[in-house]
Write an enzyme that holds these catalytic residues in place. Sequence first.
Site, PDB file in Angstrom:
ATOM      1  N   TYR A  78      25.888 -33.041   4.099  1.00 48.30           N
ATOM      2  CA  TYR A  78      25.251 -31.754   3.803  1.00 48.30           C
ATOM      3  C   TYR A  78      25.989 -31.019   2.695  1.00 48.30           C
ATOM      4  O   TYR A  78      27.154 -30.633   2.845  1.00 48.30           O
ATOM      5  CB  TYR A  78      25.178 -30.867   5.062  1.00 48.30           C
TER       6      TYR A  78
ATOM      7  N   HIS B 299      25.368 -41.191  11.039  1.00 48.42           N
ATOM      8  CA  HIS B 299      24.192 -40.410  10.609  1.00 48.42           C
ATOM      9  C   HIS B 299      22.879 -41.209  10.713  1.00 48.42           C
ATOM     10  O   HIS B 299      21.859 -40.680  11.103  1.00 48.42           O
ATOM     11  CB  HIS B 299      24.418 -39.906   9.180  1.00 48.42           C
TER      12      HIS B 299
HETATM   13  P1  NAP Z   1      14.856 -26.578  11.958  1.00 44.00           P
HETATM   14  O1  NAP Z   1      16.084 -26.102  12.599  1.00 44.00           O
HETATM   15  O2  NAP Z   1      13.696 -26.945  12.804  1.00 44.00           O
HETATM   16  O3  NAP Z   1      14.308 -25.502  10.928  1.00 44.00           O
HETATM   17  C1  NAP Z   1      15.078 -24.807   9.997  1.00 44.00           C
HETATM   18  C2  NAP Z   1      14.114 -23.886   9.248  1.00 44.00           C
HETATM   19  O4  NAP Z   1      13.491 -23.016  10.189  1.00 44.00           O
HETATM   20  C3  NAP Z   1      14.805 -23.016   8.235  1.00 44.00           C
HETATM   21  O5  NAP Z   1      13.951 -22.927   7.105  1.00 44.00           O
HETATM   22  C4  NAP Z   1      14.900 -21.652   8.925  1.00 44.00           C
HETATM   23  O6  NAP Z   1      14.807 -20.594   7.999  1.00 44.00           O
HETATM   24  C5  NAP Z   1      13.674 -21.662   9.807  1.00 44.00           C
HETATM   25  N1  NAP Z   1      13.884 -20.881  11.025  1.00 44.00           N
HETATM   26  C6  NAP Z   1      14.924 -20.962  11.885  1.00 44.00           C
HETATM   27  N2  NAP Z   1      14.770 -20.094  12.898  1.00 44.00           N
HETATM   28  C7  NAP Z   1      13.596 -19.447  12.659  1.00 44.00           C
HETATM   29  C8  NAP Z   1      12.893 -18.416  13.340  1.00 44.00           C
HETATM   30  N3  NAP Z   1      13.344 -17.899  14.464  1.00 44.00           N
HETATM   31  N4  NAP Z   1      11.705 -17.992  12.795  1.00 44.00           N
HETATM   32  C9  NAP Z   1      11.228 -18.527  11.658  1.00 44.00           C
HETATM   33  N5  NAP Z   1      11.854 -19.503  10.966  1.00 44.00           N
HETATM   34  C10 NAP Z   1      13.026 -19.960  11.468  1.00 44.00           C
HETATM   35  O7  NAP Z   1      15.129 -27.838  10.997  1.00 44.00           O
HETATM   36  P2  NAP Z   1      16.414 -28.540  10.408  1.00 44.00           P
HETATM   37  O8  NAP Z   1      17.364 -27.575   9.843  1.00 44.00           O
HETATM   38  O9  NAP Z   1      15.944 -29.630   9.547  1.00 44.00           O
HETATM   39  O10 NAP Z   1      17.050 -29.217  11.732  1.00 44.00           O
HETATM   40  C11 NAP Z   1      18.043 -28.566  12.516  1.00 44.00           C
HETATM   41  C12 NAP Z   1      19.398 -29.199  12.286  1.00 44.00           C
HETATM   42  O11 NAP Z   1      19.384 -30.563  12.698  1.00 44.00           O
HETATM   43  C13 NAP Z   1      19.818 -29.291  10.809  1.00 44.00           C
HETATM   44  O12 NAP Z   1      20.195 -28.060  10.257  1.00 44.00           O
HETATM   45  C14 NAP Z   1      20.893 -30.323  10.894  1.00 44.00           C
HETATM   46  O13 NAP Z   1      22.094 -29.762  11.411  1.00 44.00           O
HETATM   47  C15 NAP Z   1      20.269 -31.314  11.880  1.00 44.00           C
HETATM   48  N6  NAP Z   1      19.484 -32.398  11.231  1.00 44.00           N
HETATM   49  C16 NAP Z   1      19.892 -33.687  11.402  1.00 44.00           C
HETATM   50  C17 NAP Z   1      19.200 -34.725  10.796  1.00 44.00           C
HETATM   51  C18 NAP Z   1      19.669 -36.144  10.996  1.00 44.00           C
HETATM   52  O14 NAP Z   1      19.214 -37.043  10.270  1.00 44.00           O
HETATM   53  N7  NAP Z   1      20.559 -36.381  11.935  1.00 44.00           N
HETATM   54  C19 NAP Z   1      18.061 -34.465  10.014  1.00 44.00           C
HETATM   55  C20 NAP Z   1      17.660 -33.147   9.882  1.00 44.00           C
HETATM   56  C21 NAP Z   1      18.363 -32.133  10.510  1.00 44.00           C
HETATM   57  P3  NAP Z   1      16.024 -19.543   7.830  1.00 44.00           P
HETATM   58  O15 NAP Z   1      17.227 -20.351   7.455  1.00 44.00           O
HETATM   59  O16 NAP Z   1      15.529 -18.636   6.770  1.00 44.00           O
HETATM   60  O17 NAP Z   1      16.182 -18.856   9.160  1.00 44.00           O
END
Ligand code: NAP
Length: 298
Positions: free
Chosen positions: A68, A127
């Site tokens: 990241y 990962h």
């Molecule tokens: P997510 O958590 O489902 O969504 C993040 C998005 O949702 C951001 O744009 C955020 O905007 C928005 N958001 C968060 N809370 C909100 C709310 N209460 N209301 C409206 N919008 C909201 O997706 P993700 O970040 O892809 O996944 C979560 C975590 O999983 C990642 O950050 C990472 O640590 C991990 N991940 C791992 C992999 C893997 O391959 N292992 C892949 C993807 C993700 P704001 O920032 O503006 O709040």
Amino acid sequence: MTEKKDHSVIKTGCEALTACLPDHSSIPRLGLGTWHMGENPQIEEQEISALQAGIKLGMTLIDTAEMYGNGRSEQLVGKSIQGFNREKLYLVSKVYPHNAGRKNIFNSCENSLKRMNTDYLDLYLLHWRGGVPLSETVACMEQLKADGKIRNWGVSNFDIDDMKELWNVPSGNKCAVNQVLYHLGSRGIEFSLLPWLQEHGVQTMAYCPTAQGGTLRRGLLTSKAVLEIAKIHDATPVQILLSFLLYQKDTLVIPKSSTAAHTIENAGASLIQLTQDDIFCLSREFPAPTRKTHLDLL
Ligand code: NAP
């Protein structure tokens, strides 16, 4: 007129929400994602505030990765945890597949530790699957554990065949967590992977739990079922998505947010207890799978 709930109220049930790992240690079920955080210096303070707001609300698990922002997310985590009791935090990072062998993993882990300002990780994940044999990665993970650099290890983006292969490798069954894409609009893992993980004592960590704020599945946050259940619980649609995942047995949830307001809202999901009727209603619009599908990836 019903009184509207104040979602900024600093009271959550996050701390009480924990799961148990095979070594009997506990892991928080609702934590913080960090993908894309730390990439823009102009919003660094805001992002640190968002992570610190989460920690203060009991979202003490923070998920990051060497990938990241090329280590900048890990650095942001390192800055955010200053002043907090390390033993009360649960820090997770991930190693790139091409670094997950004897040649690089020890350096990779050391660099993650330095960037995160800590001397151990609670959980270290592969990962995704790459070219390094699983047996070599597992042996290295066990070595890192023995050296006190990590407390537990796991994998990410592993489908059921990968898990079965892992179980055939020496110490492969010490895997504590599989982090996979999972949200109400993407329930493929419920057919066979999730039951397999539950049966083998592996926790499922759901990434993209809000479907990236609804953008991965158009209409999810505005669907009739989600709005209806949100109204019943005086909650927001995003909170319903998170509580749907928390309803599942052995599932950990890591929403990412760069704003304290969203983080506070997400923490509020820990207070929502969905009923079987709620799940039935959500499942009518977003059914559980009836056959094996490919693992959803990002
Ligand atoms: P997510 O958590 O489902 O969504 C993040 C998005 O949702 C951001 O744009 C955020 O905007 C928005 N958001 C968060 N809370 C909100 C709310 N209460 N209301 C409206 N919008 C909201 O997706 P993700 O970040 O892809 O996944 C979560 C975590 O999983 C990642 O950050 C990472 O640590 C991990 N991940 C791992 C992999 C893997 O391959 N292992 C892949 C993807 C993700 P704001 O920032 O503006 O709040």
